[in-house]
Design a protein around this motif. Structure first.
Motif, PDB file in Angstrom:
ATOM      1  N   MET A   1       0.829  -1.401   0.067  1.00  0.00           N
ATOM      2  CA  MET A   1      -0.143  -0.130   0.000  1.00  0.00           C
ATOM      3  C   MET A   1       1.060   1.374  -0.328  1.00  0.00           C
ATOM      4  SD  MET A   1      -3.457   0.946   2.602  1.00  0.00           S
ATOM      5  CE  MET A   1      -3.376   2.648   2.543  1.00  0.00           C
ATOM      6  N   LEU A   2       2.016   1.637   1.065  1.00  0.00           N
ATOM      7  CA  LEU A   2       2.857   2.491   1.172  1.00  0.00           C
ATOM      8  C   LEU A   2       3.026   2.771  -0.296  1.00  0.00           C
ATOM      9  CD1 LEU A   2       2.487   3.850   3.702  1.00  0.00           C
ATOM     10  CD2 LEU A   2       4.552   3.239   3.810  1.00  0.00           C
ATOM     11  N   LEU A   5       1.602   4.494  -2.948  1.00  0.00           N
ATOM     12  CA  LEU A   5       1.249   6.060  -2.479  1.00  0.00           C
ATOM     13  C   LEU A   5       2.580   6.277  -2.946  1.00  0.00           C
ATOM     14  CD1 LEU A   5      -0.563   8.004  -0.976  1.00  0.00           C
ATOM     15  CD2 LEU A   5       0.718   7.664   1.016  1.00  0.00           C
ATOM     16  N   THR A   6       3.692   5.938  -2.604  1.00  0.00           N
ATOM     17  CA  THR A   6       4.897   6.616  -2.849  1.00  0.00           C
ATOM     18  C   THR A   6       5.061   6.858  -4.016  1.00  0.00           C
ATOM     19  OG1 THR A   6       5.822   4.723  -2.453  1.00  0.00           O
ATOM     20  CG2 THR A   6       6.588   6.004   0.073  1.00  0.00           C
ATOM     21  N   ASN A   7       4.556   6.103  -5.631  1.00  0.00           N
ATOM     22  CA  ASN A   7       4.408   5.757  -6.595  1.00  0.00           C
ATOM     23  C   ASN A   7       3.929   7.175  -7.284  1.00  0.00           C
ATOM     24  OD1 ASN A   7       6.362   3.964  -6.844  1.00  0.00           O
ATOM     25  ND2 ASN A   7       5.025   2.085  -7.781  1.00  0.00           N
ATOM     26  N   TRP A   8       2.927   7.487  -6.517  1.00  0.00           N
ATOM     27  CA  TRP A   8       1.610   7.716  -6.758  1.00  0.00           C
ATOM     28  C   TRP A   8       2.154   9.734  -6.731  1.00  0.00           C
ATOM     29  CZ3 TRP A   8      -0.788  11.483  -4.229  1.00  0.00           C
ATOM     30  CH2 TRP A   8      -1.670  12.761  -4.598  1.00  0.00           C
ATOM     31  N   TRP A   9       2.867   9.965  -5.731  1.00  0.00           N
ATOM     32  CA  TRP A   9       3.656  10.704  -4.837  1.00  0.00           C
ATOM     33  C   TRP A   9       4.757  11.325  -5.953  1.00  0.00           C
ATOM     34  CZ3 TRP A   9       1.856  14.917  -2.392  1.00  0.00           C
ATOM     35  CH2 TRP A   9       2.164  16.169  -1.894  1.00  0.00           C
ATOM     36  N   ASP A  10       5.264  10.288  -6.276  1.00  0.00           N
ATOM     37  CA  ASP A  10       5.919  10.958  -6.720  1.00  0.00           C
ATOM     38  C   ASP A  10       5.719  11.004  -8.759  1.00  0.00           C
ATOM     39  OD1 ASP A  10       8.279  10.196  -4.904  1.00  0.00           O
ATOM     40  OD2 ASP A  10       9.110   7.963  -6.046  1.00  0.00           O
TER      41      ASP A  10
END
Length: 68
Positions: A1-2, A5-10
């Motif tokens: 899950m994290l 989220l980190t891929n989306w934020w990047d």
């Protein structure tokens, strides 16, 4: 899950960094101004509530007496 989220934020960060600067500024302000206003309102409400808990009740003199 994290990881998702980190891929989306990047991806969002990269997309924003590649925009023209005035557009970056407008996009950031469209997000930050409402968030900051909301947080300021919330903080004001919390401070008011705490002040009513610890402040004098109606009918009591404030600490230090009534100085007019």
């Amino acid at each position: 899950m994290l990881d998702g989220l980190t891929n989306w934020w990047d991806a969002l960060e990269l997309w924003l960094a590649q925009r023209w600067f005035p557009l970056q500024f407008v996009l950031v302000m469209v997000v930050l101004v409402p968030v900051c206003l909301g947080l300021a309102w919330l903080l004001g409400r919390v401070v008011d509530q705490v002040a009513t808990w610890f402040g004098p009740t109606r009918g009591q003199d404030p600490p230090g007496g009534n100085r007019h």
